[in-house]
Design a protein around this motif. Structure first.
Motif, PDB file in Angstrom:
ATOM      1  N   ALA A 192     -10.067   1.940  -0.166  1.00 40.35           N
ATOM      2  CA  ALA A 192      -9.721   1.947  -1.584  1.00 40.35           C
ATOM      3  C   ALA A 192      -8.806   0.776  -1.924  1.00 40.35           C
ATOM      4  CB  ALA A 192      -9.056   3.270  -1.962  1.00 40.35           C
ATOM      5  N   PHE A 193      -7.859   0.484  -1.049  1.00 42.92           N
ATOM      6  CA  PHE A 193      -6.945  -0.640  -1.251  1.00 42.92           C
ATOM      7  C   PHE A 193      -7.725  -1.945  -1.321  1.00 42.92           C
ATOM      8  CE2 PHE A 193      -4.116  -3.963   0.411  1.00 42.92           C
ATOM      9  CZ  PHE A 193      -3.027  -3.812  -0.421  1.00 42.92           C
ATOM     10  N   GLU A 251     -10.183   5.920   4.369  1.00 41.12           N
ATOM     11  CA  GLU A 251     -10.498   6.027   2.945  1.00 41.12           C
ATOM     12  C   GLU A 251      -9.474   5.276   2.102  1.00 41.12           C
ATOM     13  OE1 GLU A 251     -10.629  10.256   2.435  1.00 41.12           O
ATOM     14  OE2 GLU A 251     -12.685  10.420   3.204  1.00 41.12           O
ATOM     15  N   ARG A 252      -8.192   5.447   2.413  1.00 42.70           N
ATOM     16  CA  ARG A 252      -7.137   4.771   1.657  1.00 42.70           C
ATOM     17  C   ARG A 252      -7.184   3.263   1.864  1.00 42.70           C
ATOM     18  NH1 ARG A 252      -2.296   9.140   2.794  1.00 42.70           N
ATOM     19  NH2 ARG A 252      -3.136  10.736   1.407  1.00 42.70           N
ATOM     20  N   THR A 253      -7.483   2.836   3.081  1.00 45.48           N
ATOM     21  CA  THR A 253      -7.588   1.405   3.355  1.00 45.48           C
ATOM     22  C   THR A 253      -8.753   0.802   2.585  1.00 45.48           C
ATOM     23  OG1 THR A 253      -6.624   1.698   5.545  1.00 45.48           O
ATOM     24  CG2 THR A 253      -7.879  -0.322   5.171  1.00 45.48           C
ATOM     25  N   ASP A 275      -1.061  16.748   5.428  1.00 43.40           N
ATOM     26  CA  ASP A 275      -1.758  15.528   5.823  1.00 43.40           C
ATOM     27  C   ASP A 275      -1.519  15.192   7.286  1.00 43.40           C
ATOM     28  OD1 ASP A 275      -2.843  15.043   3.334  1.00 43.40           O
ATOM     29  OD2 ASP A 275      -1.156  13.802   2.679  1.00 43.40           O
ATOM     30  N   GLU A 321       0.646   4.302  -2.753  1.00 47.69           N
ATOM     31  CA  GLU A 321      -0.087   5.467  -2.300  1.00 47.69           C
ATOM     32  C   GLU A 321       0.852   6.664  -2.223  1.00 47.69           C
ATOM     33  OE1 GLU A 321      -3.320   5.574  -1.861  1.00 47.69           O
ATOM     34  OE2 GLU A 321      -3.524   3.451  -2.272  1.00 47.69           O
ATOM     35  N   ALA A 374       0.837  -1.202   0.000  1.00 49.00           N
ATOM     36  CA  ALA A 374       0.000   0.000   0.000  1.00 49.00           C
ATOM     37  C   ALA A 374       0.865   1.241   0.000  1.00 49.00           C
ATOM     38  CB  ALA A 374      -0.936   0.002   1.203  1.00 49.00           C
ATOM     39  N   SER A 375       1.920   1.251   0.784  1.00 49.37           N
ATOM     40  CA  SER A 375       2.749   2.445   0.861  1.00 49.37           C
ATOM     41  C   SER A 375       3.511   2.662  -0.431  1.00 49.37           C
ATOM     42  CB  SER A 375       3.702   2.365   2.051  1.00 49.37           C
ATOM     43  OG  SER A 375       4.635   1.325   1.863  1.00 49.37           O
ATOM     44  N   LYS A 420      -9.947  -2.163  -4.505  1.00 53.25           N
ATOM     45  CA  LYS A 420      -9.191  -2.409  -5.733  1.00 53.25           C
ATOM     46  C   LYS A 420      -8.810  -3.876  -5.885  1.00 53.25           C
ATOM     47  CE  LYS A 420      -7.191   2.208  -5.949  1.00 53.25           C
ATOM     48  NZ  LYS A 420      -5.937   2.981  -5.819  1.00 53.25           N
ATOM     49  N   ARG A 474      -8.666   9.916   6.457  1.00 56.05           N
ATOM     50  CA  ARG A 474      -7.850   9.643   5.268  1.00 56.05           C
ATOM     51  C   ARG A 474      -7.337   8.206   5.283  1.00 56.05           C
ATOM     52  NH1 ARG A 474      -6.141  14.785   6.533  1.00 56.05           N
ATOM     53  NH2 ARG A 474      -4.304  13.980   7.598  1.00 56.05           N
ATOM     54  N   TYR A 475      -6.901   7.742   6.441  1.00 57.47           N
ATOM     55  CA  TYR A 475      -6.431   6.363   6.558  1.00 57.47           C
ATOM     56  C   TYR A 475      -7.552   5.393   6.186  1.00 57.47           C
ATOM     57  CZ  TYR A 475      -5.262   1.894   8.584  1.00 57.47           C
ATOM     58  OH  TYR A 475      -5.065   0.550   8.770  1.00 57.47           O
TER      59      TYR A 475
END
Length: 91
Positions: free
Chosen positions: A53-54, A49-51, A28, A21, A17-18, A57, A46-47
């Protein structure tokens, strides 16, 4: 053993992920009111949302597969390292 594998899988998932992203900017890390760390609801959002999205996907299964030890020797080394780390951990 399964707990160890889950820990190893999480490390690789986070690594993948890192790699994909964008890095966090100073904006941030700090909100307008200066709240940071665990008390930062904007960072938590934000965390999350990104998690999400991961996961959406479909990258989780690939990350789990990549987290598996390459061979028996790597698995043995990982178990040994975990045992050493746990021996120093506070109860």
């Amino acid at each position: 053993m399964r707990q160890f594998q889950a820990c190893r899988e999480n490390e690789r998932v986070l690594s993948i992920a890192s790699d994909q992203e964008p890095e966090m900017s100073d904006d941030d890390r700090t909100t307008d009111d200066g709240v940071q760390g665990e008390g930062n609801p904007a960072a938590a959002r934000r965390y999350n949302e990104r998690t999400k999205a991961f996961i959406d996907k479909g990258k989780v299964e690939r990350a789990i597969e990549e987290a598996a030890p390459a061979d028996q020797e790597e698995a043995r080394q990982l178990r040994q390292a975990e045992k050493a780390g746990r021996s120093r951990a506070r109860s």
